[in-house]
Design a protein around this motif. Structure first.
Motif, PDB file in Angstrom:
ATOM      1  N   VAL A  14       0.838  -1.207   0.000  1.00  0.00           N
ATOM      2  CA  VAL A  14       0.000   0.000   0.000  1.00  0.00           C
ATOM      3  C   VAL A  14       0.870   1.254   0.000  1.00  0.00           C
ATOM      4  CG1 VAL A  14      -1.778   1.292   1.256  1.00  0.00           C
ATOM      5  CG2 VAL A  14      -1.938  -1.198   1.060  1.00  0.00           C
ATOM      6  N   GLU A  15       1.970   1.224   0.718  1.00  0.00           N
ATOM      7  CA  GLU A  15       2.864   2.387   0.737  1.00  0.00           C
ATOM      8  C   GLU A  15       3.480   2.638  -0.646  1.00  0.00           C
ATOM      9  OE1 GLU A  15       3.093   4.718   3.027  1.00  0.00           O
ATOM     10  OE2 GLU A  15       1.599   3.608   4.146  1.00  0.00           O
ATOM     11  N   LYS A  16       3.794   1.580  -1.381  1.00  0.00           N
ATOM     12  CA  LYS A  16       4.304   1.761  -2.750  1.00  0.00           C
ATOM     13  C   LYS A  16       3.218   2.341  -3.660  1.00  0.00           C
ATOM     14  CE  LYS A  16       8.060  -1.556  -2.813  1.00  0.00           C
ATOM     15  NZ  LYS A  16       9.194  -0.748  -3.194  1.00  0.00           N
ATOM     16  N   VAL A  17       2.001   1.856  -3.493  1.00  0.00           N
ATOM     17  CA  VAL A  17       0.878   2.400  -4.267  1.00  0.00           C
ATOM     18  C   VAL A  17       0.700   3.882  -3.942  1.00  0.00           C
ATOM     19  CG1 VAL A  17      -1.638   2.318  -4.546  1.00  0.00           C
ATOM     20  CG2 VAL A  17      -0.311   0.195  -4.530  1.00  0.00           C
ATOM     21  N   ARG A  18       0.742   4.223  -2.661  1.00  0.00           N
ATOM     22  CA  ARG A  18       0.585   5.616  -2.240  1.00  0.00           C
ATOM     23  C   ARG A  18       1.663   6.507  -2.864  1.00  0.00           C
ATOM     24  NH1 ARG A  18      -1.702   8.148   2.169  1.00  0.00           N
ATOM     25  NH2 ARG A  18      -1.869   6.269   3.412  1.00  0.00           N
ATOM     26  N   SER A  19       2.900   6.033  -2.824  1.00  0.00           N
ATOM     27  CA  SER A  19       3.992   6.861  -3.352  1.00  0.00           C
ATOM     28  C   SER A  19       3.859   7.065  -4.863  1.00  0.00           C
ATOM     29  CB  SER A  19       5.358   6.278  -2.989  1.00  0.00           C
ATOM     30  OG  SER A  19       5.573   5.051  -3.648  1.00  0.00           O
ATOM     31  N   PRO A  24       2.381  15.142  -7.455  1.00  0.00           N
ATOM     32  CA  PRO A  24       1.725  16.267  -8.143  1.00  0.00           C
ATOM     33  C   PRO A  24       1.349  15.924  -9.590  1.00  0.00           C
ATOM     34  CG  PRO A  24       3.641  17.041  -6.919  1.00  0.00           C
ATOM     35  CD  PRO A  24       3.659  15.534  -6.862  1.00  0.00           C
ATOM     36  N   GLU A  25       2.177  15.104 -10.241  1.00  0.00           N
ATOM     37  CA  GLU A  25       1.908  14.751 -11.634  1.00  0.00           C
ATOM     38  C   GLU A  25       0.680  13.844 -11.772  1.00  0.00           C
ATOM     39  OE1 GLU A  25       5.826  15.737 -10.594  1.00  0.00           O
ATOM     40  OE2 GLU A  25       4.988  13.778 -10.162  1.00  0.00           O
ATOM     41  N   VAL A  26       0.482  12.943 -10.814  1.00  0.00           N
ATOM     42  CA  VAL A  26      -0.643  12.008 -10.875  1.00  0.00           C
ATOM     43  C   VAL A  26      -1.874  12.627 -10.228  1.00  0.00           C
ATOM     44  CG1 VAL A  26      -1.457   9.700 -10.247  1.00  0.00           C
ATOM     45  CG2 VAL A  26       0.911  10.034 -10.968  1.00  0.00           C
ATOM     46  N   GLY A  27      -1.695  13.209  -9.050  1.00  0.00           N
ATOM     47  CA  GLY A  27      -2.741  14.017  -8.438  1.00  0.00           C
ATOM     48  C   GLY A  27      -3.822  13.313  -7.635  1.00  0.00           C
ATOM     49  N   PHE A  28      -3.613  12.075  -7.241  1.00  0.00           N
ATOM     50  CA  PHE A  28      -4.609  11.391  -6.424  1.00  0.00           C
ATOM     51  C   PHE A  28      -4.275  11.519  -4.948  1.00  0.00           C
ATOM     52  CE2 PHE A  28      -5.099   8.879 -10.379  1.00  0.00           C
ATOM     53  CZ  PHE A  28      -6.457   9.086 -10.581  1.00  0.00           C
TER      54      PHE A  28
END
Length: 187
Positions: A14-19, A24-28
């Motif tokens: 989950v931490e890898k998904v979060r990172s 800013p480029e992805v924005g989620f």
């Protein structure tokens, strides 16, 4: 705003998904729910309310508790809100290698001969069997088959939790394969 599910044994994923998503480029923004029954229920409720626009459901352990009788079930409708809402979802069988109980004394007698991992004095994890994993694969695929929006599955090949990885107490390749085979046959 994306919903994600997490358990201690799935936190690194989950931490890898979060990172990857919270840049800013992805924005989620990732709103993480601990998959303890109420966590899954809360995420499903926010999806139903239209507040979550996508799901990264890394930790579907609550399905195992619902199936087998553990204490952290989120109910029979778990893993349905995103599909019903038609929002994108990525689903993983994270921590489906375990059914959750309280202290070892609270484990029902019918399970006493099973494999356990004592997480701490108040949390006992029981390894799911190949038959249970087969059913979990079927349940997950059946729920994804009903999705009204984009749905994808990611199925790890080296264990579905940190303690299901090679060399750890819950490593059970036959059980994991039973899940994968049933999922692939059903999806």
């Amino acid at each position: 705003l994306l919903g994600a599910t997490m358990f201690g044994v799935t936190t690194p994923c989950v931490e890898k998904v979060r990172s990857a998503l919270e840049t800013p480029e992805v924005g989620f923004e990732l709103l993480v729910f601990h998959a303890t029954g109420t966590g899954g229920e809360a995420m499903e409720s926010l999806i139903n309310d239209g507040l979550i626009t996508g799901v990264v459901d890394v930790t579907t352990t609550e399905l195992a508790d619902e199936l087998v009788g553990g204490v952290l079930s989120a109910g029979p409708d778990r893993l349905e809100a995103a599909g019903n809402a038609g929002i994108p979802q990525v689903v993983c069988p994270g921590a489906t290698d375990m059914v959750n109980f309280g202290s070892i004394e609270t484990v029902p007698a019918k399970f006493k001969k099973r494999l356990f991992h004592i997480h701490n004095p108040t949390v006992t994890l029981m390894r799911t069997t190949p038959a249970e994993n087969k059913k979990l694969g079927e349940i997950t695929a059946s729920k994804l088959n009903k999705a009204k929006g984009p749905a994808a599955a990611v199925i790890p090949l080296q264990g579905v939790s940190q303690i299901d990885a090679p060399g750890y107490s819950f490593h059970a390749p036959k059980a994991d394969k039973a899940y994968r085979d049933a999922f692939m046959k059903t999806i």
